[in-house]
Scaffold this active site. Structure first.
Site, PDB file in Angstrom:
ATOM      1  N   CYS A 195       0.835  -1.203   0.000  1.00 18.13           N
ATOM      2  CA  CYS A 195       0.000   0.000   0.000  1.00 18.13           C
ATOM      3  C   CYS A 195       0.871   1.254   0.000  1.00 18.13           C
ATOM      4  O   CYS A 195       1.417   1.641   1.034  1.00 18.13           O
ATOM      5  CB  CYS A 195      -0.937  -0.001   1.209  1.00 18.13           C
ATOM      6  SG  CYS A 195      -1.996   1.465   1.312  1.00 18.13           S
TER       7      CYS A 195
ATOM      8  N   CYS B 218      -0.452   4.064   2.221  1.00 17.28           N
ATOM      9  CA  CYS B 218      -0.217   3.843   3.646  1.00 17.28           C
ATOM     10  C   CYS B 218       1.232   4.114   4.044  1.00 17.28           C
ATOM     11  O   CYS B 218       1.487   4.695   5.111  1.00 17.28           O
ATOM     12  CB  CYS B 218      -0.565   2.397   4.016  1.00 17.28           C
ATOM     13  SG  CYS B 218      -2.201   1.840   3.500  1.00 17.28           S
ATOM     14  N   ASP B 219       2.170   3.685   3.213  1.00 21.59           N
ATOM     15  CA  ASP B 219       3.567   3.635   3.647  1.00 21.59           C
ATOM     16  C   ASP B 219       4.525   4.511   2.851  1.00 21.59           C
ATOM     17  O   ASP B 219       5.713   4.583   3.182  1.00 21.59           O
ATOM     18  CB  ASP B 219       4.065   2.179   3.576  1.00 21.59           C
ATOM     19  CG  ASP B 219       3.253   1.249   4.461  1.00 21.59           C
ATOM     20  OD1 ASP B 219       2.786   1.717   5.517  1.00 21.59           O
ATOM     21  OD2 ASP B 219       3.084   0.068   4.099  1.00 21.59           O
TER      22      ASP B 219
END
Length: 319
Positions: A132, A135-136
C-alpha cells in the site's frame, strides 16, 4: 441465538462492534486468522485522525478492540469456513465443527493483497515490503523504491511514490504493461520513474534495518541482477476474502460484495458488508472504519424493523 455477528476484526469490523455494543445488541465478533486485519502488518499509522504523532497498527487495533469490549462486545477466535444465508436466522459454521446462529451478520472480512511468493517477501512485510503506497509511501522520503507490477494499480502507486522517493523503479515480468493507456502515459512522462520490464522477481534482499534490494532475472538473457532499494511495493492486485460465502451474495467480477447505494446492505436482507470486502478502490483504515459504523447502524435499524413486524404479527394473531 445472537442478534448480530461480525465476521472480521479490522477497522471496519471493530467499529461495527463498537456501535452495535453501544446499542446493547451484544454482538459476537469472529476474529479470523489475522486478528486486527492488514493494519497489524503496518508498523506506523500516521494518517488516522486523532493521533498527531502516529500510532502502531497493532496498538490502534488493540485499542479499538478494547473499546468494543468495554461496551459489551464478545470476541471468539476462529475462522468461518462456510455460511448458510438462505433463511433467517443465519447459520455460521466454524472450522472445528461449531455452529453459530444469528439474526443478522456483518461481513468485514477484508481483502488480501496478492503476493509474489518469493523468498523473504512475507517476512519483511511492514519492514520494507509493502502492499500500500498510500499507507507507507511517506516513510520512504528521499529513498529508492521498487514497484512490482504492470497494471493500473502499479502505475498509480508508482506515480504516487514519486512525491516522496528520489527514485521509483517499476519491475514487471512482461515486456509490455497491462495498465490502461492513460495510466501508462501518465507514468511514462514522470521523470522520476525508471523501467525494468521483462524481468521476473526472484528474491527480496534483506538489509541491516529492512530490505536492501530485489533480485530479478532478465527473461531474455536469463541473467540475474540485484536492484538496490530501500522499499519494495508489491502492486499486483488484491482479492476479496469472500470464498467462504460460496456465491450466496451478489458480487462484482472480482468477487467484491455489492452493496445497495448509500447503504451497507447486501443482496440478502439482514446481511451487511463493510470495509475492503466491498471497497476495491479506497482501501484505507479511516474509510473502512466509517463503513463499519454505517453497517452497524443499518443492522440496528434492520433488527428494530423486523422486531416491530414480529410484534405486529403476534398482536394480529391474538386479536
Amino acid at each position: 441465538m445472537y442478534k448480530a455477528i461480525v465476521i472480521g476484526t479490522g477497522p471496519a469490523g471493530l467499529t461495527a462492534a463498537i456501535y452495535l455494543a453501544r446499542a446493547n445488541l451484544e454482538p459476537l465478533v469472529i476474529e479470523g486468522t489475522q486478528p486486527g486485519g492488514q493494519l497489524t502488518t503496518t508498523t506506523e499509522v500516521e494518517n488516522f485522525p486523532g493521533f498527531p504523532d502516529g500510532i502502531l497498527g497493532t496498538d490502534l487495533m488493540d485499542n479499538m478492540r478494547k473499546q468494543a469490549e468495554r461496551f459489551g462486545a464478545k470476541f471468539k477466535s476462529g475462522r468461518v469456513s462456510r455460511v448458510d444465508l438462505q433463511s433467517r436466522p443465519f447459520r455460521l459454521f466454524l472450522e472445528g465443527g461449531e455452529t453459530l446462529i444469528s439474526e443478522s451478520v456483518i461481513l468485514s472480512t477484508g481483502a488480501s493483497a496478492n503476493l509474489l511468493h518469493i523468498p523473504n517477501e512475507h517476512d519483511y512485510i511492514g519492514r520494507g515490503v509493502s502492499t500500500c503506497a498510500t499507507c507507507d509511501g511517506f516513510f520512504f522520503r528521499g529513498k529508492k523504491v521498487i514497484v512490482v507490477g504492470g497494471g493500473d494499480s502499479a502505475m498509480e502507486e508508482s506515480h504516487f511514490l514519486t512525491r516522496f522517493a528520489k527514485e521509483v523503479r517499476v519491475v514487471h515480468r512482461r515486456n509490455q504493461l497491462k495498465a490502461s493507456q492513460i495510466m501508462q502515459d501518465r507514468a511514462r512522462h514522470n521523470e522520476k520513474i525508471e523501467w525494468s520490464l521483462d524481468r521476473t522477481p526472484l528474491e527480496v534482499i534483506p538489509g541491516e534495518k529492512g530490505v536492501s534490494g530485489l533480485k530479478v532475472r532478465d527473461n531474455q538473457t536469463g541473467d540475474e541482477e540485484i536492484f538496490e532499494a530501500d522499499g519494495i511495493f508489491v502492486a499486483i492486485g488484491h482479492h476479496p476474502n469472500t470464498e467462504f460465502l460460496d456465491g450466496q451474495l451478489l458480487t462484482d467480477r472480482q468477487g467484491y460484495l455489492i452493496v445497495k447505494p448509500r447503504t451497507s446492505e447486501t443482496s440478502i436482507p439482514g446481511v451487511f458488508a463493510c470495509g475492503d470486502v466491498q471497497d476495491p478502490h479506497y482501501r484505507q483504515a479511516i474509510t473502512s472504519a466509517g463503513s463499519g459504523a454505517i453497517a452497524a447502524m443499518d443492522c440496528e435499524r434492520f433488527l428494530e424493523e423486523t422486531s416491530d413486524k414480529l410484534i405486529r404479527k403476534k398482536t394480529n394473531i391474538m386479536y
